[in-house]
Design an enzyme around this catalytic site. Structure first.
Site, mmCIF file in Angstrom:
data_model
loop_
_atom_site.group_PDB
_atom_site.id
_atom_site.type_symbol
_atom_site.label_atom_id
_atom_site.label_comp_id
_atom_site.label_asym_id
_atom_site.label_seq_id
_atom_site.Cartn_x
_atom_site.Cartn_y
_atom_site.Cartn_z
ATOM 1 C CB CYS A 8 -0.977 -0.016 1.175
ATOM 2 S SG CYS A 8 -0.211 0.043 2.816
ATOM 3 C CG ASN A 11 4.430 -1.726 5.140
ATOM 4 O OD1 ASN A 11 5.552 -2.065 5.477
ATOM 5 N ND2 ASN A 11 3.437 -2.596 5.123
ATOM 6 C CB CYS A 13 -3.637 1.801 7.065
ATOM 7 S SG CYS A 13 -3.345 3.305 8.014
ATOM 8 N NE ARG A 14 -4.514 1.526 1.844
ATOM 9 C CZ ARG A 14 -4.340 2.267 0.760
ATOM 10 N NH1 ARG A 14 -5.232 2.209 -0.219
ATOM 11 N NH2 ARG A 14 -3.295 3.061 0.635
ATOM 12 C CB SER A 15 0.251 -3.514 2.841
ATOM 13 O OG SER A 15 1.090 -2.561 3.435
ATOM 14 C CG ASP A 122 -5.192 5.891 2.593
ATOM 15 O OD1 ASP A 122 -5.237 5.466 3.765
ATOM 16 O OD2 ASP A 122 -4.314 6.661 2.176
HETATM 17 P P1 4NP Z 1 -1.742 2.835 4.099
HETATM 18 O O1 4NP Z 1 -2.371 4.179 4.683
HETATM 19 O O2 4NP Z 1 -1.206 3.180 2.723
HETATM 20 O O3 4NP Z 1 -2.889 1.907 4.038
HETATM 21 O O4 4NP Z 1 -0.664 2.407 5.060
HETATM 22 C C1 4NP Z 1 -1.676 5.383 4.739
HETATM 23 C C2 4NP Z 1 -0.903 5.650 5.838
HETATM 24 C C3 4NP Z 1 -0.239 6.861 5.913
HETATM 25 C C4 4NP Z 1 -0.352 7.788 4.908
HETATM 26 C C5 4NP Z 1 -1.128 7.499 3.805
HETATM 27 C C6 4NP Z 1 -1.788 6.292 3.726
HETATM 28 N N1 4NP Z 1 0.294 9.017 5.010
HETATM 29 O O5 4NP Z 1 0.106 9.868 4.107
HETATM 30 O O6 4NP Z 1 1.049 9.254 5.959
#
Ligand code: 4NP
Length: 150
Positions: A8, A11, A13-15, A122
């Site tokens: 994602c 790294n 939240c989702r992955s 997201d």
């Molecule tokens: P992820 O979520 O891609 O599912 O881990 C996010 C976590 C942090 C950010 C964006 C998406 N960020 O912009 O910090």
């Protein structure tokens, strides 16, 4: 051994959820599962507490995971690379060196909805329902990944 990488943006939240869910469904002697982010902001951090919470609700412990950034070598290390959304997909295609690299990258929800290119949203800026919803999507997708692989 089948190696699967979940990708994602951050790294956190989702992955990490996708990694934890898939690991919970497979034999670790037959599957190597890892996750990475296309971005570097959260490198070294544990998963977001909301991901930790929703995983724990379903009996999965992801607290020992540590965020890392995707690298070009991952194309050689992994058989399958699942991305969460279209921007992850575009980012990886930019790093791909050849057609073999490109062919490994798949939108994870295409397992459930072939060819539809649906995205795992997201949840970072949203409410807790977002994490529950993300969990359910990934749970269903991982069931099909396991079914296809064995
Ligand atoms: P992820 O979520 O891609 O599912 O881990 C996010 C976590 C942090 C950010 C964006 C998406 N960020 O912009 O910090």
């Amino acid at each position: 051994m089948i190696s699967v990488l979940m990708v994602c943006l951050g790294n956190i939240c989702r992955s990490p959820l996708a990694e934890g869910i898939l690991k919970s469904k497979v034999n670790s002697k037959k599957f190597y599962v890892d996750s990475a982010g296309t971005g570097a902001w959260h490198v070294g951090n544990p998963p977001d507490f909301r991901s930790i919470e929703v995983a724990s609700k379903y009996g999965i412990d992801i607290t020992s995971q540590e965020a890392r950034q995707f690298t070009q070598e991952d194309f050689d290390k992994f058989d399958l690379i699942y991305v969460m959304d279209a921007s992850n997909y575009q980012n990886l295609l930019k790093l791909a060196k050849n057609e073999e690299n490109r062919s490994k990258v798949k939108m994870i929800l295409n397992e459930l909805y072939p060819g539809k290119n649906k995205e795992v949203p997201d949840p970072y800026y949203g409410g807790d329902y977002g994490f529950e919803k993300v969990y359910q999507m990934l749970e269903e997708a991982c069931n099909l990944i396991v079914k296809k692989a064995v």
